[in-house]
Motif scaffolding. Structure first.
Motif, PDB file in Angstrom:
ATOM      1  N   LYS A 208       0.816  -1.221   0.000  1.00  0.00           N
ATOM      2  CA  LYS A 208       0.000   0.000   0.000  1.00  0.00           C
ATOM      3  C   LYS A 208       0.848   1.269   0.000  1.00  0.00           C
ATOM      4  O   LYS A 208       0.538   2.230  -0.711  1.00  0.00           O
ATOM      5  CB  LYS A 208      -0.947  -0.005   1.213  1.00  0.00           C
ATOM      6  CG  LYS A 208      -1.910   1.173   1.224  1.00  0.00           C
ATOM      7  CD  LYS A 208      -3.072   0.958   2.175  1.00  0.00           C
ATOM      8  CE  LYS A 208      -2.679   1.070   3.613  1.00  0.00           C
ATOM      9  NZ  LYS A 208      -3.864   1.154   4.500  1.00  0.00           N
ATOM     10  N   ASN A 209       1.933   1.272   0.763  1.00  0.00           N
ATOM     11  CA  ASN A 209       2.791   2.457   0.784  1.00  0.00           C
ATOM     12  C   ASN A 209       3.386   2.722  -0.600  1.00  0.00           C
ATOM     13  O   ASN A 209       3.496   3.878  -1.037  1.00  0.00           O
ATOM     14  CB  ASN A 209       3.897   2.302   1.817  1.00  0.00           C
ATOM     15  CG  ASN A 209       3.362   2.354   3.239  1.00  0.00           C
ATOM     16  OD1 ASN A 209       2.275   2.891   3.483  1.00  0.00           O
ATOM     17  ND2 ASN A 209       4.097   1.793   4.179  1.00  0.00           N
ATOM     18  N   ASP A 210       3.786   1.642  -1.297  1.00  0.00           N
ATOM     19  CA  ASP A 210       4.319   1.803  -2.651  1.00  0.00           C
ATOM     20  C   ASP A 210       3.246   2.330  -3.597  1.00  0.00           C
ATOM     21  O   ASP A 210       3.534   3.138  -4.487  1.00  0.00           O
ATOM     22  CB  ASP A 210       4.850   0.468  -3.184  1.00  0.00           C
ATOM     23  CG  ASP A 210       6.159   0.055  -2.527  1.00  0.00           C
ATOM     24  OD1 ASP A 210       6.834   0.935  -1.964  1.00  0.00           O
ATOM     25  OD2 ASP A 210       6.482  -1.138  -2.566  1.00  0.00           O
ATOM     26  N   TYR A 211       2.024   1.862  -3.427  1.00  0.00           N
ATOM     27  CA  TYR A 211       0.921   2.310  -4.283  1.00  0.00           C
ATOM     28  C   TYR A 211       0.789   3.831  -4.240  1.00  0.00           C
ATOM     29  O   TYR A 211       0.788   4.504  -5.286  1.00  0.00           O
ATOM     30  CB  TYR A 211      -0.370   1.637  -3.809  1.00  0.00           C
ATOM     31  CG  TYR A 211      -1.641   2.086  -4.494  1.00  0.00           C
ATOM     32  CD1 TYR A 211      -1.955   1.655  -5.779  1.00  0.00           C
ATOM     33  CD2 TYR A 211      -2.551   2.919  -3.842  1.00  0.00           C
ATOM     34  CE1 TYR A 211      -3.139   2.044  -6.399  1.00  0.00           C
ATOM     35  CE2 TYR A 211      -3.732   3.311  -4.444  1.00  0.00           C
ATOM     36  CZ  TYR A 211      -4.022   2.874  -5.726  1.00  0.00           C
ATOM     37  OH  TYR A 211      -5.190   3.273  -6.334  1.00  0.00           O
TER      38      TYR A 211
ATOM     39  N   ARG B 203       3.005   6.000  -2.931  1.00  0.00           N
ATOM     40  CA  ARG B 203       4.288   6.648  -3.254  1.00  0.00           C
ATOM     41  C   ARG B 203       4.487   6.745  -4.769  1.00  0.00           C
ATOM     42  O   ARG B 203       4.888   7.793  -5.292  1.00  0.00           O
ATOM     43  CB  ARG B 203       5.440   5.851  -2.631  1.00  0.00           C
ATOM     44  CG  ARG B 203       6.827   6.385  -2.985  1.00  0.00           C
ATOM     45  CD  ARG B 203       7.921   5.554  -2.334  1.00  0.00           C
ATOM     46  NE  ARG B 203       7.924   4.173  -2.765  1.00  0.00           N
ATOM     47  CZ  ARG B 203       8.453   3.739  -3.914  1.00  0.00           C
ATOM     48  NH1 ARG B 203       9.008   4.611  -4.761  1.00  0.00           N
ATOM     49  NH2 ARG B 203       8.432   2.460  -4.229  1.00  0.00           N
ATOM     50  N   LEU B 204       4.160   5.673  -5.481  1.00  0.00           N
ATOM     51  CA  LEU B 204       4.385   5.669  -6.920  1.00  0.00           C
ATOM     52  C   LEU B 204       3.367   6.533  -7.657  1.00  0.00           C
ATOM     53  O   LEU B 204       3.694   7.156  -8.681  1.00  0.00           O
ATOM     54  CB  LEU B 204       4.361   4.234  -7.443  1.00  0.00           C
ATOM     55  CG  LEU B 204       5.554   3.381  -6.981  1.00  0.00           C
ATOM     56  CD1 LEU B 204       5.321   1.910  -7.292  1.00  0.00           C
ATOM     57  CD2 LEU B 204       6.851   3.867  -7.630  1.00  0.00           C
ATOM     58  N   LEU B 205       2.121   6.586  -7.155  1.00  0.00           N
ATOM     59  CA  LEU B 205       1.162   7.536  -7.722  1.00  0.00           C
ATOM     60  C   LEU B 205       1.694   8.966  -7.631  1.00  0.00           C
ATOM     61  O   LEU B 205       1.664   9.725  -8.604  1.00  0.00           O
ATOM     62  CB  LEU B 205      -0.176   7.445  -6.979  1.00  0.00           C
ATOM     63  CG  LEU B 205      -1.164   6.354  -7.381  1.00  0.00           C
ATOM     64  CD1 LEU B 205      -2.341   6.337  -6.422  1.00  0.00           C
ATOM     65  CD2 LEU B 205      -1.665   6.546  -8.811  1.00  0.00           C
ATOM     66  N   ARG B 206       2.205   9.333  -6.460  1.00  0.00           N
ATOM     67  CA  ARG B 206       2.734  10.690  -6.275  1.00  0.00           C
ATOM     68  C   ARG B 206       3.967  10.923  -7.139  1.00  0.00           C
ATOM     69  O   ARG B 206       4.194  12.023  -7.645  1.00  0.00           O
ATOM     70  CB  ARG B 206       3.101  10.923  -4.800  1.00  0.00           C
ATOM     71  CG  ARG B 206       1.986  10.692  -3.804  1.00  0.00           C
ATOM     72  CD  ARG B 206       0.899  11.742  -3.847  1.00  0.00           C
ATOM     73  NE  ARG B 206      -0.108  11.454  -2.848  1.00  0.00           N
ATOM     74  CZ  ARG B 206      -1.247  10.806  -3.087  1.00  0.00           C
ATOM     75  NH1 ARG B 206      -1.520  10.388  -4.304  1.00  0.00           N
ATOM     76  NH2 ARG B 206      -2.113  10.584  -2.129  1.00  0.00           N
ATOM     77  N   ALA B 207       4.779   9.875  -7.335  1.00  0.00           N
ATOM     78  CA  ALA B 207       6.008  10.035  -8.115  1.00  0.00           C
ATOM     79  C   ALA B 207       5.699  10.324  -9.583  1.00  0.00           C
ATOM     80  O   ALA B 207       6.458  11.033 -10.255  1.00  0.00           O
ATOM     81  CB  ALA B 207       6.883   8.792  -7.985  1.00  0.00           C
TER      82      ALA B 207
ATOM     83  N   TRP C 185       5.665   3.143 -12.029  1.00  0.00           N
ATOM     84  CA  TRP C 185       4.239   2.951 -11.736  1.00  0.00           C
ATOM     85  C   TRP C 185       3.653   1.819 -12.578  1.00  0.00           C
ATOM     86  O   TRP C 185       2.942   0.952 -12.066  1.00  0.00           O
ATOM     87  CB  TRP C 185       3.473   4.252 -11.989  1.00  0.00           C
ATOM     88  CG  TRP C 185       1.990   4.056 -12.052  1.00  0.00           C
ATOM     89  CD1 TRP C 185       1.192   4.106 -13.155  1.00  0.00           C
ATOM     90  CD2 TRP C 185       1.117   3.730 -10.956  1.00  0.00           C
ATOM     91  NE1 TRP C 185      -0.118   3.852 -12.825  1.00  0.00           N
ATOM     92  CE2 TRP C 185      -0.187   3.613 -11.481  1.00  0.00           C
ATOM     93  CE3 TRP C 185       1.321   3.542  -9.596  1.00  0.00           C
ATOM     94  CZ2 TRP C 185      -1.284   3.306 -10.689  1.00  0.00           C
ATOM     95  CZ3 TRP C 185       0.218   3.231  -8.798  1.00  0.00           C
ATOM     96  CH2 TRP C 185      -1.069   3.121  -9.345  1.00  0.00           C
ATOM     97  N   ILE C 186       3.951   1.818 -13.873  1.00  0.00           N
ATOM     98  CA  ILE C 186       3.415   0.779 -14.761  1.00  0.00           C
ATOM     99  C   ILE C 186       3.921  -0.594 -14.341  1.00  0.00           C
ATOM    100  O   ILE C 186       3.149  -1.568 -14.283  1.00  0.00           O
ATOM    101  CB  ILE C 186       3.790   1.089 -16.225  1.00  0.00           C
ATOM    102  CG1 ILE C 186       3.071   2.355 -16.701  1.00  0.00           C
ATOM    103  CG2 ILE C 186       3.436  -0.097 -17.133  1.00  0.00           C
ATOM    104  CD1 ILE C 186       3.585   2.905 -18.020  1.00  0.00           C
TER     105      ILE C 186
END
Length: 360
Positions: free
Chosen positions: A233-236, A238-242, A252-253
């Protein structure tokens, strides 16, 4: 104007992103792996004696997990117990609406292409009231732990509708982009537009499944994506924001492709466990009651972990007395247990419940 997390992102660019190769070699490799896992899942699902178990149960488990991402925490046990009555506590009702939203979305795309209207329909079912795009300014998304503002979505109903129209065009663009990559990119864009006052995350996760069905990669909503997202969940987030802050599209992909691959693989494993469970229970049910030789009865036992006398009577075309005797015989044999919920008795297939809810 440079992006700032506290300023509404009215300049959110349309898709596809300028100057970005969305399918470099690592993405192509991950796409092949995810597609292979989806094809294996599709084949495994066809081997189930009663595929309705996946059509009924997986959306419930997806509902529980997707709601948990939004901190609406309920248990799979509560969901299955209340699936027909729609009862339970607030969290259970919220998650059950998620399941209803999945089915409403699937029904919608069977008759017309996926649109922003489909998203509004899904969100309305999720929220239990009619939802339209945000009209009031001031929406800010904060880190729940620090309260720091991490994103401000676009503002203005007309602007939001424009961006949703552009999102629709990308979803249905006639180009060579793989549908899995398109799903990942479109999911980011929908979450960045954040079109509704509430329910955007869960709506976006329903849209992922609808895009895969529309692309022909799934026939029914049997892919359970949210458990894999919860595990990261944290990666989800974090990667959206990135993507917003750094145009980090490829990371993200790759994340989303791995979520699909892992989810399809674990669901395939779960199908194998369900088949073994069905075989064991059918063998013992045949010895315990005449109903155990009734294929419809065995099918009802494996559509979801809880069943009712009235359901058995209607589906098997027998009297309530016969249905009751069949179910109570399985309780006596230790294959089911009975639990009183309100004024009625539910018969619980604990072995199936354990198979459905354990991680694979």
């Amino acid at each position: 104007m440079p992006w700032s997390p506290e300023a509404p992102f009215n300049d959110l660019p349309p898709l596809p992103p300028d100057g970005v190769d969305l399918e470099p070699k690592p993405v192509l490799k991950a796409t092949v792996e995810a597609r292979t896992a989806l094809a294996t899942l599709s084949q495994a699902g066809q081997l189930l004696p009663n595929p309705n178990i996946l059509i009924h149960a997986v959306p419930l488990l997806e509902a529980q997990a997707s709601s948990e991402i939004e901190n609406i925490v309920t248990t799979a046990d509560e969901l299955f117990k209340h699936v027909e009555s729609g009862g339970g506590d607030h969290a259970t009702k919220e998650a059950l609406r998620y399941r209803s939203a999945i089915f409403a979305g699937v029904e919608a795309i069977r008759s017309r292409p996926l649109t922003a209207g489909t998203a509004a329909r899904v969100c309305s079912v999720l929220q239990g009231r009619e939802m339209d795009v945000r009209a009031v300014p001031g929406t800010r998304i904060a880190n729940p732990a620090t309260r720091e503002i991490v994103y401000a979505p676009p503002e203005g109903a007309d602007l939001i509708r424009e961006k949703l129209t552009a999102w629709e065009r990308f979803v249905h663009a006639e180009d060579d982009l793989d549908p899995l990559v398109r799903m990942a990119v479109a999911h980011y864009q929908f979450e960045a537009i954040h079109p509704f006052h509430d329910g955007n995350g869960r709506t976006g996760r329903v849209l992922n499944i609808l895009m895969l069905i529309e692309a022909g990669l799934l026939r029914d909503p049997i892919l359970y994506l949210s458990r894999a997202i919860i595990a990261r969940k944290n990666d989800y987030y974090r990667l959206l924001r990135a993507v917003t802050a750094e145009d980090a599209w490829i990371d993200w992909i790759l994340y989303m492709l791995e979520v699909v691959r892992e989810s399809a693989t674990s669901t395939t494993t779960k199908i194998g466990s369900i088949r073994i469970c069905q075989e064991h229970i059918a063998e013992r049910a045949r010895a315990a009651t005449p109903g155990g030789r009734n294929a419809q009865f065995l099918g009802v036992l494996f559509e979801q972990p809880y069943c009712r006398i009235s359901t058995v009577a209607a589906r098997c075309d027998v009297s309530r007395q016969t249905a009751s005797s069949w179910l109570h015989a399985l309780v006596a044999a230790g294959l089911l247990s009975d639990v009183k919920v309100g004024r009625e008795i539910l018969f619980v297939n604990h072995e199936l419940l354990d198979v459905l809810t354990r991680p694979e």
